[in-house]
Write a protein that holds these residues in place. Structure first.
Motif, PDB file in Angstrom:
ATOM      1  N   ALA A   1       2.448  -8.462  -2.980  1.00  0.00           N
ATOM      2  CA  ALA A   1       1.807  -8.514  -4.296  1.00  0.00           C
ATOM      3  C   ALA A   1       2.125  -7.265  -5.111  1.00  0.00           C
ATOM      4  O   ALA A   1       2.263  -7.330  -6.338  1.00  0.00           O
ATOM      5  N   ALA A   2       2.245  -6.131  -4.428  1.00  0.00           N
ATOM      6  CA  ALA A   2       2.558  -4.879  -5.118  1.00  0.00           C
ATOM      7  C   ALA A   2       4.044  -4.744  -5.407  1.00  0.00           C
ATOM      8  O   ALA A   2       4.443  -3.895  -6.217  1.00  0.00           O
ATOM      9  N   GLY A   3       4.856  -5.561  -4.748  1.00  0.00           N
ATOM     10  CA  GLY A   3       6.306  -5.461  -4.924  1.00  0.00           C
ATOM     11  C   GLY A   3       6.872  -4.209  -4.291  1.00  0.00           C
ATOM     12  O   GLY A   3       7.796  -3.595  -4.822  1.00  0.00           O
ATOM     13  N   MET A   4       6.300  -3.814  -3.142  1.00  0.00           N
ATOM     14  CA  MET A   4       6.695  -2.586  -2.475  1.00  0.00           C
ATOM     15  C   MET A   4       7.205  -2.855  -1.068  1.00  0.00           C
ATOM     16  O   MET A   4       6.744  -3.794  -0.403  1.00  0.00           O
ATOM     17  N   THR A   5       8.117  -2.014  -0.623  1.00  0.00           N
ATOM     18  CA  THR A   5       8.518  -2.047   0.772  1.00  0.00           C
ATOM     19  C   THR A   5       7.475  -1.296   1.592  1.00  0.00           C
ATOM     20  O   THR A   5       6.724  -0.471   1.059  1.00  0.00           O
ATOM     21  N   GLU A   6       7.432  -1.575   2.865  1.00  0.00           N
ATOM     22  CA  GLU A   6       6.478  -0.893   3.740  1.00  0.00           C
ATOM     23  C   GLU A   6       6.730   0.614   3.753  1.00  0.00           C
ATOM     24  O   GLU A   6       5.785   1.422   3.751  1.00  0.00           O
ATOM     25  N   GLU A   7       8.000   1.001   3.715  1.00  0.00           N
ATOM     26  CA  GLU A   7       8.364   2.417   3.743  1.00  0.00           C
ATOM     27  C   GLU A   7       7.897   3.151   2.480  1.00  0.00           C
ATOM     28  O   GLU A   7       7.332   4.245   2.560  1.00  0.00           O
TER      29      GLU A   7
ATOM     30  N   ALA B   1      -2.826  -2.399   4.378  1.00  0.00           N
ATOM     31  CA  ALA B   1      -1.393  -2.613   4.128  1.00  0.00           C
ATOM     32  C   ALA B   1      -0.880  -3.869   4.829  1.00  0.00           C
ATOM     33  O   ALA B   1       0.002  -3.819   5.696  1.00  0.00           O
ATOM     34  N   SER B   2      -1.416  -5.014   4.424  1.00  0.00           N
ATOM     35  CA  SER B   2      -0.967  -6.287   4.985  1.00  0.00           C
ATOM     36  C   SER B   2       0.316  -6.729   4.293  1.00  0.00           C
ATOM     37  O   SER B   2       0.632  -6.280   3.191  1.00  0.00           O
ATOM     38  N   PRO B   3       1.084  -7.605   4.903  1.00  0.00           N
ATOM     39  CA  PRO B   3       2.294  -8.122   4.255  1.00  0.00           C
ATOM     40  C   PRO B   3       2.005  -8.751   2.895  1.00  0.00           C
ATOM     41  O   PRO B   3       2.784  -8.602   1.952  1.00  0.00           O
TER      42      PRO B   3
ATOM     43  N   LYS C   1      -7.322  -4.130  -2.476  1.00  0.00           N
ATOM     44  CA  LYS C   1      -7.663  -3.394  -1.253  1.00  0.00           C
ATOM     45  C   LYS C   1      -6.582  -2.377  -0.914  1.00  0.00           C
ATOM     46  O   LYS C   1      -6.879  -1.259  -0.476  1.00  0.00           O
ATOM     47  N   LEU C   2      -5.323  -2.741  -1.158  1.00  0.00           N
ATOM     48  CA  LEU C   2      -4.222  -1.811  -0.898  1.00  0.00           C
ATOM     49  C   LEU C   2      -4.311  -0.603  -1.826  1.00  0.00           C
ATOM     50  O   LEU C   2      -4.117   0.534  -1.388  1.00  0.00           O
ATOM     51  N   MET C   3      -4.619  -0.839  -3.101  1.00  0.00           N
ATOM     52  CA  MET C   3      -4.738   0.265  -4.052  1.00  0.00           C
ATOM     53  C   MET C   3      -5.872   1.212  -3.672  1.00  0.00           C
ATOM     54  O   MET C   3      -5.692   2.430  -3.632  1.00  0.00           O
ATOM     55  N   THR C   4      -7.050   0.664  -3.386  1.00  0.00           N
ATOM     56  CA  THR C   4      -8.187   1.514  -3.038  1.00  0.00           C
ATOM     57  C   THR C   4      -7.957   2.231  -1.712  1.00  0.00           C
ATOM     58  O   THR C   4      -8.386   3.369  -1.537  1.00  0.00           O
ATOM     59  N   GLY C   5      -7.268   1.559  -0.792  1.00  0.00           N
ATOM     60  CA  GLY C   5      -6.953   2.209   0.482  1.00  0.00           C
ATOM     61  C   GLY C   5      -6.025   3.380   0.295  1.00  0.00           C
ATOM     62  O   GLY C   5      -6.187   4.436   0.913  1.00  0.00           O
ATOM     63  N   MET C   6      -5.043   3.219  -0.600  1.00  0.00           N
ATOM     64  CA  MET C   6      -4.109   4.300  -0.881  1.00  0.00           C
ATOM     65  C   MET C   6      -4.802   5.452  -1.604  1.00  0.00           C
ATOM     66  O   MET C   6      -4.603   6.622  -1.281  1.00  0.00           O
TER      67      MET C   6
END
Length: 295
Positions: free
Chosen positions: A171-177, A164-166, A147-152
Motif C-alpha cells: 500500500a505504501a509502495g515501498m520495498t522491505e529494505e 510491516a506486513s506485506p 498502522k505502518l505509518m504510526t509504527g514507523m
C-alpha cells in the motif's frame, strides 16, 4: 488563462481561472514547472488567497489540493516536500464529525501517507493527528498503511516490525529494505530526542535500531549528513554526543517533553543564581570587596 488571471482583480474570476490553469498545466511537467514558478513568485500563500477571495472551506481545500497536484507534476527540486506540505494543509481543513468532507478527503489522506512513507528525507510529520488521516485506522483497506505509518513514527522497532506486513508495504509502495531503513532512522531520532543533549552509547543505538556495531556510525553519519541531527562521534569511548535532533512528531507527548526540559533548565538557572548569591554573601562577610568597589 494566465493573461486573463493577470488582467482581472475580481476574486470570482481569479479563483476559477487559477484552478483551470493549474489543472491544465498538470498534463505536462514543462507547463507545470512554468506555472509553479509563476505561482511561487506570487507567494503561493493559500491562506492569503482564501481571505482575499473569500473562499469557503471547501474551495480552500480544493485550491490546496490543486496546487499540490501542480507542484508534484512540476518535478522541480523540492517539489515532493512542498507537495506534502500543501496536502497536509488541505487535510487540516476538516474537523472530526464532518463525514462528507472526511469521505471526500480519504483518497488524499492515503496519498499523503504513502508519499511521506516513500520519501527517504522526510521524518518530521504530524499526519497521524489529523482526523482525515485517523479515519484510515478503521478502514479495512487502508488500516495496514495507517498502522505502518504510526509504527514507523513511533521510533520503536518492535512496533514497526509488527506493522510491516506485506499488505502495508504494498500500500505504501515501498520495498522491505527501504521501509526498514527509514524505520531505523526514525528510531535513531527517537533515541536522540529522549537523550536531549546527553551522550548515547553505541550499544544503545544498536539495541534501538536492531543493528550490528559495524553499522552504528554509518546511521549516525547519514543522519548528520541529512541534517536530521547534530552531534559528534567519539570512536574511542564508543559514544555519540547529540546536540540537536529532529522530532518526528510534535503532539502532546512532545510538548510535555519540551516543558520538562524547560523546567529542568529553569531549576538549573535558579540553582546557579542561588550559588552566586551565596558566594557573594560569603565574600562580603569575609571583607572581600565586590568588583565594583575594588581599588
Amino acid at each position: 488563462l494566465l493573461n486573463l488571471y493577470g488582467v482581472t482583480s475580481r476574486p470570482e474570476v481569479q479563483f476559477p481561472v487559477l484552478m483551470c490553469a493549474a489543472k491544465y498545466a498538470c498534463q505536462s511537467p514543462r507547463l507545470a514547472s512554468k506555472l509553479t514558478n509563476v505561482v511561487t513568485a506570487a507567494g503561493m500563500n493559500s491562506e492569503a488567497w482564501a481571505t482575499q477571495w473569500k473562499l469557503t472551506e471547501v474551495q480552500h481545500r480544493e485550491l490546496l489540493l490543486q496546487l499540490a497536484d501542480l507542484v508534484k507534476a512540476s518535478e522541480l527540486r523540492g517539489s515532493d516536500k512542498e507537495h506534502l506540505r500543501l496536502m497536509i494543509s488541505a487535510l487540516k481543513l476538516v474537523q472530526e464529525g464532518d463525514s462528507a468532507a472526511l469521505a471526500a478527503l480519504k483518497p488524499h489522506a492515503v496519498t499523503a501517507v504513502a508519499d511521506y512513507m516513500r520519501n527517504p528525507l522526510l521524518f518530521q510529520c504530524d499526519l497521524g493527528e489529523l482526523p482525515a488521516v485517523r479515519q484510515l485506522a478503521s478502514d479495512a483497506t487502508h488500516a495496514p498503511l495507517y498502522k505502518l505509518m504510526t509504527g514507523m513514527l513511533s521510533g520503536d522497532m518492535a512496533t514497526y516490525k509488527a506493522a510491516a506486513s506485506p499488505a502495508a508495504l504494498q500500500a505504501a509502495g515501498m520495498t522491505e529494505e527501504a521501509a526498514l531503513h527509514k524505520a531505523r532512522m526514525a528510531a535513531l531520532l527517537a533515541l536522540g530526542t529522549r537523550a536531549g543533549n546527553d551522550e548515547v552509547t553505541f550499544g544503545e543505538i544498536q539495541d534501538a535500531l536492531g543493528i550490528g556495531e559495524e553499522l552504528v556510525e554509518l546511521f549516525v553519519v547519514k543522519a548528520i549528513s541529512a541534517k536530521l541531527l547534530e552531534g559528534k562521534i567519539d570512536q574511542i569511548r564508543s559514544v555519540v554526543t547529540i546536540t540537536r535532533c529532529t522530532m518526528r512528531t510534535f503532539g502532546p507527548a512532545e510538548w510535555a517533553h519540551v516543558q520538562a526540559r524547560l523546567a529542568a533548565w529553569r531549576e538549573s538557572l535558579v540553582a546557579v543564581q542561588q550559588n552566586l548569591a551565596t558566594n557573594k554573601a560569603g565574600a562580603a562577610s569575609a571583607g572581600v570587596p565586590s568588583r565594583g568597589h575594588q581599588a
